[in-house]
Design a protein around this motif. Structure first.
Motif, PDB file in Angstrom:
ATOM      1  N   GLY A 113       6.490   9.712  -0.504  1.00 16.46           N
ATOM      2  CA  GLY A 113       7.842   9.309  -0.167  1.00 16.46           C
ATOM      3  C   GLY A 113       7.932   8.134   0.780  1.00 16.46           C
ATOM      4  N   LYS A 114       6.887   7.279   0.797  1.00 16.86           N
ATOM      5  CA  LYS A 114       6.863   6.193   1.774  1.00 16.86           C
ATOM      6  C   LYS A 114       6.581   4.838   1.139  1.00 16.86           C
ATOM      7  N   TYR A 115       7.094   4.629  -0.079  1.00 13.54           N
ATOM      8  CA  TYR A 115       6.866   3.321  -0.710  1.00 13.54           C
ATOM      9  C   TYR A 115       7.449   2.192   0.138  1.00 13.54           C
ATOM     10  N   GLU A 116       8.714   2.313   0.543  1.00  9.43           N
ATOM     11  CA  GLU A 116       9.335   1.212   1.289  1.00  9.43           C
ATOM     12  C   GLU A 116       8.642   0.994   2.634  1.00  9.43           C
ATOM     13  N   THR A 117       8.181   2.059   3.256  1.00  9.15           N
ATOM     14  CA  THR A 117       7.415   1.906   4.498  1.00  9.15           C
ATOM     15  C   THR A 117       6.165   1.080   4.245  1.00  9.15           C
ATOM     16  N   ALA A 118       5.455   1.409   3.164  1.00 11.64           N
ATOM     17  CA  ALA A 118       4.245   0.673   2.804  1.00 11.64           C
ATOM     18  C   ALA A 118       4.581  -0.769   2.418  1.00 11.64           C
ATOM     19  N   HIS A 119       5.634  -0.931   1.639  1.00 15.87           N
ATOM     20  CA  HIS A 119       6.055  -2.258   1.182  1.00 15.87           C
ATOM     21  C   HIS A 119       6.315  -3.182   2.371  1.00 15.87           C
ATOM     22  N   HIS A 120       7.085  -2.721   3.332  1.00 20.19           N
ATOM     23  CA  HIS A 120       7.421  -3.561   4.480  1.00 20.19           C
ATOM     24  C   HIS A 120       6.201  -3.774   5.387  1.00 20.19           C
ATOM     25  N   ALA A 121       5.330  -2.790   5.471  1.00 17.48           N
ATOM     26  CA  ALA A 121       4.113  -2.960   6.268  1.00 17.48           C
ATOM     27  C   ALA A 121       3.226  -4.048   5.675  1.00 17.48           C
ATOM     28  N   LEU A 122       3.077  -4.041   4.365  1.00 21.54           N
ATOM     29  CA  LEU A 122       2.235  -5.043   3.708  1.00 21.54           C
ATOM     30  C   LEU A 122       2.885  -6.427   3.744  1.00 21.54           C
ATOM     31  N   MET A 123       4.203  -6.460   3.600  1.00 20.76           N
ATOM     32  CA  MET A 123       4.903  -7.743   3.661  1.00 20.76           C
ATOM     33  C   MET A 123       4.879  -8.318   5.079  1.00 20.76           C
ATOM     34  N   GLY A 124       4.651  -7.466   6.059  1.00 18.69           N
ATOM     35  CA  GLY A 124       4.641  -7.915   7.447  1.00 18.69           C
ATOM     36  C   GLY A 124       3.327  -8.527   7.891  1.00 18.69           C
ATOM     37  N   ILE A 125       2.302  -8.479   7.045  1.00 17.10           N
ATOM     38  CA  ILE A 125       1.007  -9.071   7.402  1.00 17.10           C
ATOM     39  C   ILE A 125       1.102 -10.588   7.257  1.00 17.10           C
ATOM     40  N   LYS A 126       0.704 -11.323   8.264  1.00 19.32           N
ATOM     41  CA  LYS A 126       0.756 -12.772   8.227  1.00 19.32           C
ATOM     42  C   LYS A 126      -0.312 -13.330   7.295  1.00 19.32           C
ATOM     43  N   GLY A 127       0.001 -14.480   6.685  1.00 21.39           N
ATOM     44  CA  GLY A 127      -0.989 -15.153   5.857  1.00 21.39           C
ATOM     45  C   GLY A 127      -0.830 -14.871   4.386  1.00 21.39           C
ATOM     46  N   ARG A 128      -1.671 -15.562   3.582  1.00 23.68           N
ATOM     47  CA  ARG A 128      -1.557 -15.472   2.134  1.00 23.68           C
ATOM     48  C   ARG A 128      -2.844 -14.986   1.462  1.00 23.68           C
ATOM     49  N   ASP A 129      -3.845 -14.635   2.236  1.00 27.45           N
ATOM     50  CA  ASP A 129      -5.107 -14.154   1.658  1.00 27.45           C
ATOM     51  C   ASP A 129      -5.525 -12.898   2.419  1.00 27.45           C
ATOM     52  N   THR A 130      -4.706 -11.869   2.292  1.00 26.93           N
ATOM     53  CA  THR A 130      -4.902 -10.636   3.039  1.00 26.93           C
ATOM     54  C   THR A 130      -6.020  -9.799   2.427  1.00 26.93           C
ATOM     55  N   THR A 131      -6.860  -9.252   3.264  1.00 25.38           N
ATOM     56  CA  THR A 131      -7.948  -8.418   2.768  1.00 25.38           C
ATOM     57  C   THR A 131      -7.484  -6.975   2.608  1.00 25.38           C
ATOM     58  N   ARG A 132      -8.244  -6.220   1.840  1.00 21.76           N
ATOM     59  CA  ARG A 132      -7.935  -4.807   1.646  1.00 21.76           C
ATOM     60  C   ARG A 132      -7.978  -4.063   2.984  1.00 21.76           C
ATOM     61  N   ASP A 133      -8.937  -4.401   3.845  1.00 24.97           N
ATOM     62  CA  ASP A 133      -9.038  -3.742   5.140  1.00 24.97           C
ATOM     63  C   ASP A 133      -7.807  -4.022   6.003  1.00 24.97           C
TER      64      ASP A 133
END
Length: 212
Positions: A113-133
């Protein structure tokens, strides 16, 4: 940020006017998968905003796309202020190998039940070549249960892969040039700022009223 032409959106980008009901390329899917119904109402696609809103915005995004990261904040603000916008999220991982990791993990978070939480967390990472870690760290910091996410991903990998392929086929069928790409009611557009989101939303509602 690419400029958005309101005139072009209204004149040239009428939704589904030329959408083929089949899709070529490596992600070819069935006619049903790229149908209007599946684009707007895929039962597996995460939905945010107001699920019963009077206007649907479909967002095709990649977690390595800097423009997606900018517009994610704006779209969230617009939807929150408006109160009657339904958002359908389409993870479209086309930029980097890690884009697929991000899409898979975000969709796995839906099972807790946390897709939007995950979505915004991932969108909040700076840069354009984000690693899996980096993605995993951001999800953990946002309160995602990573043990459960890993278990859900393992259990539902087939369904998640199928959904991503369906999103890929839809983006191909719609002829989108890249991310972010949006369907706003009966129109489609690329990167939008706050002002132009508001303009196209108003135009979309007016067009929908004409079509009734």
């Amino acid at each position: 940020m690419p400029a958005f032409s309101r005139r072009v959106a209204l004149v040239a980008l009428a939704l589904f006017a030329a959408v083929p009901f089949s899709s070529g390329g490596a992600f070819a899917q069935s006619a049903k998968d790229v149908s209007r119904e599946m684009i707007l109402n895929d039962p597996a696609a995460p939905v945010g905003g107001n699920p019963k809103g009077d206007l649907t915005i479909v967002a095709y995004v990649d977690y390595n796309c800097p423009y997606c990261k900018e517009t994610a904040v704006t779209l969230d603000r617009v939807a929150r202020e408006d109160g009657k916008i339904r958002i359908v999220y389409k993870d479209w991982p086309i930029l980097r190998p890690s884009s697929i990791d991000g899409a898979m993990m975000a969709l796995a978070a839906q099972y807790q039940g946390k897709y939007e939480t995950a979505h915004h967390a991932l969108m909040g990472i700076k840069g354009r070549d984000t690693t899996r870690d980096q993605m995993r760290q951001a999800l953990r910091a946002a309160g995602i249960d990573m043990k459960r996410l890993d278990a859900d991903l393992k259990k539902n990998r087939g369904a998640i892969n199928t959904l991503i392929k369906r999103n890929m086929a839809q983006g191909d069928a719609l002829g989108f040039p890249g991310t972010p790409s949006f369907l706003v009611g009966p129109f489609r557009a690329s990167t939008l700022d706050y002002k132009n989101f508001k303009l196209i939303i108003a135009d979309a509602r007016a067009k929908q009223a004409e079509m009734k």
